[in-house]
Design a protein around this motif. Sequence first.
Motif, mmCIF file in Angstrom:
data_model
loop_
_atom_site.group_PDB
_atom_site.id
_atom_site.type_symbol
_atom_site.label_atom_id
_atom_site.label_comp_id
_atom_site.label_asym_id
_atom_site.label_seq_id
_atom_site.Cartn_x
_atom_site.Cartn_y
_atom_site.Cartn_z
ATOM 1 N N ARG A 112 3.969 27.215 -4.308
ATOM 2 C CA ARG A 112 4.476 26.269 -5.299
ATOM 3 C C ARG A 112 5.909 25.877 -4.976
ATOM 4 O O ARG A 112 6.744 26.722 -4.683
ATOM 5 N N ASP A 113 6.173 24.587 -5.012
ATOM 6 C CA ASP A 113 7.519 24.055 -4.835
ATOM 7 C C ASP A 113 7.761 23.056 -5.952
ATOM 8 O O ASP A 113 7.384 21.895 -5.865
ATOM 9 N N ARG A 114 8.328 23.548 -7.043
ATOM 10 C CA ARG A 114 8.559 22.753 -8.247
ATOM 11 C C ARG A 114 7.252 22.137 -8.747
ATOM 12 O O ARG A 114 6.389 22.857 -9.207
ATOM 13 N N ASP A 115 7.094 20.825 -8.644
ATOM 14 C CA ASP A 115 5.877 20.176 -9.140
ATOM 15 C C ASP A 115 4.857 19.932 -8.037
ATOM 16 O O ASP A 115 3.889 19.211 -8.242
ATOM 17 N N ASP A 116 5.079 20.528 -6.877
ATOM 18 C CA ASP A 116 4.188 20.329 -5.738
ATOM 19 C C ASP A 116 3.570 21.642 -5.279
ATOM 20 O O ASP A 116 4.033 22.731 -5.611
ATOM 21 N N SER A 117 2.526 21.501 -4.495
ATOM 22 C CA SER A 117 1.914 22.622 -3.789
ATOM 23 C C SER A 117 2.037 22.324 -2.300
ATOM 24 O O SER A 117 1.596 21.275 -1.839
ATOM 25 N N VAL A 118 2.653 23.239 -1.559
ATOM 26 C CA VAL A 118 2.953 23.021 -0.143
ATOM 27 C C VAL A 118 2.138 23.969 0.730
ATOM 28 O O VAL A 118 2.044 25.162 0.430
ATOM 29 N N CYS A 119 1.550 23.442 1.788
ATOM 30 C CA CYS A 119 0.837 24.285 2.745
ATOM 31 C C CYS A 119 1.863 24.974 3.639
ATOM 32 O O CYS A 119 2.562 24.316 4.405
ATOM 33 N N ILE A 120 1.978 26.307 3.525
ATOM 34 C CA ILE A 120 2.967 27.022 4.325
ATOM 35 C C ILE A 120 2.331 27.735 5.523
ATOM 36 O O ILE A 120 3.042 28.209 6.400
ATOM 37 N N ASP A 121 0.991 27.793 5.546
ATOM 38 C CA ASP A 121 0.324 28.316 6.736
ATOM 39 C C ASP A 121 -1.167 28.013 6.645
ATOM 40 O O ASP A 121 -1.717 27.873 5.542
ATOM 41 N N ARG A 122 -1.805 27.881 7.792
ATOM 42 C CA ARG A 122 -3.248 27.658 7.834
ATOM 43 C C ARG A 122 -3.795 28.116 9.176
ATOM 44 O O ARG A 122 -3.134 27.974 10.203
ATOM 45 N N TYR A 123 -4.977 28.684 9.127
ATOM 46 C CA TYR A 123 -5.680 29.103 10.331
ATOM 47 C C TYR A 123 -6.951 28.264 10.408
ATOM 48 O O TYR A 123 -7.849 28.415 9.589
ATOM 49 N N ASP A 124 -7.015 27.371 11.384
ATOM 50 C CA ASP A 124 -8.085 26.387 11.433
ATOM 51 C C ASP A 124 -9.372 26.946 12.033
ATOM 52 O O ASP A 124 -9.350 27.770 12.952
#
Length: 266
Positions: A112-124
């Motif tokens: 969570r970043d204030r009013d947003d949701s941020v992708c901080i990592d992903r394994y494809d």
Amino acid sequence: MSDSAGKNGVQLLDRAVTLLDFVADAGSEGLTLKSLCELSGLNKVTCHRILNSLVEHQLLHKIQGDKCYRLGTKLLIFGAKAARGPGLRRQFQPALERLRKQTGETAMLMARDRDDSVCIDRYDSEYQMQTLTGSVGGSVPLGLGPGSLAILSFLDTEQQQEMLQRNQARLESWPMLTPPRLARWIAETAEQGYALDTGELIPGIAGIAVPIRVAGAGVVGSLGLTFLSPRLNDDVCQRYVALLKQEVAEIEPLLSPLDTRLRASM
């Protein structure tokens, strides 16, 4: 330094950050000088000067002959450095790898970043598939997508309403996310303990996510799986939810409420 010089410096920094935010929201398409002037309210000379400085520092990227500005490579470096040490990304990296191996799907960690949701990592997974946030660092307004809903749905009602009101104009870009539909989706997520998108937002792409909570800090993120919607059935849904909850349950006690990286996004 005089007070006026200090104020001018702060104003310049504010304008630069504002322009970076607009370019980030535009995604891979980028924005032209004209669009950035209109969005920021800056005149062409001032806007162009700030943009050129950001390009020189590799915070923005502009190809010769291309009219659009896009995020620069140095931001990737900053993001990687910020993710080191304590925090969600370091704690969840082994879990993301396990989930990808166990399911063969794309595992995603959202913060969570204030009013947003941020992708901080992903394994494809081995499949190339479109996601709402795109690559690491991409963001969506809270309320859009399962990773985002898994955060929003477990905040208190007053916080939810305030965020939805602030994000209303951005969410209107998705016609299926009418206020009644979003309200039902939030209620369903809160009741069942996980967020599920069967492929409504991006046709053919499904997603499941569960919230990540920290004592004293509340909901700080979500852990999810993204996969082709034809794979989805009741058995797969329950299996994936169980795997996600198991990983979160093992890691949540290790997350310190004193970790400023977790609380900064609040």
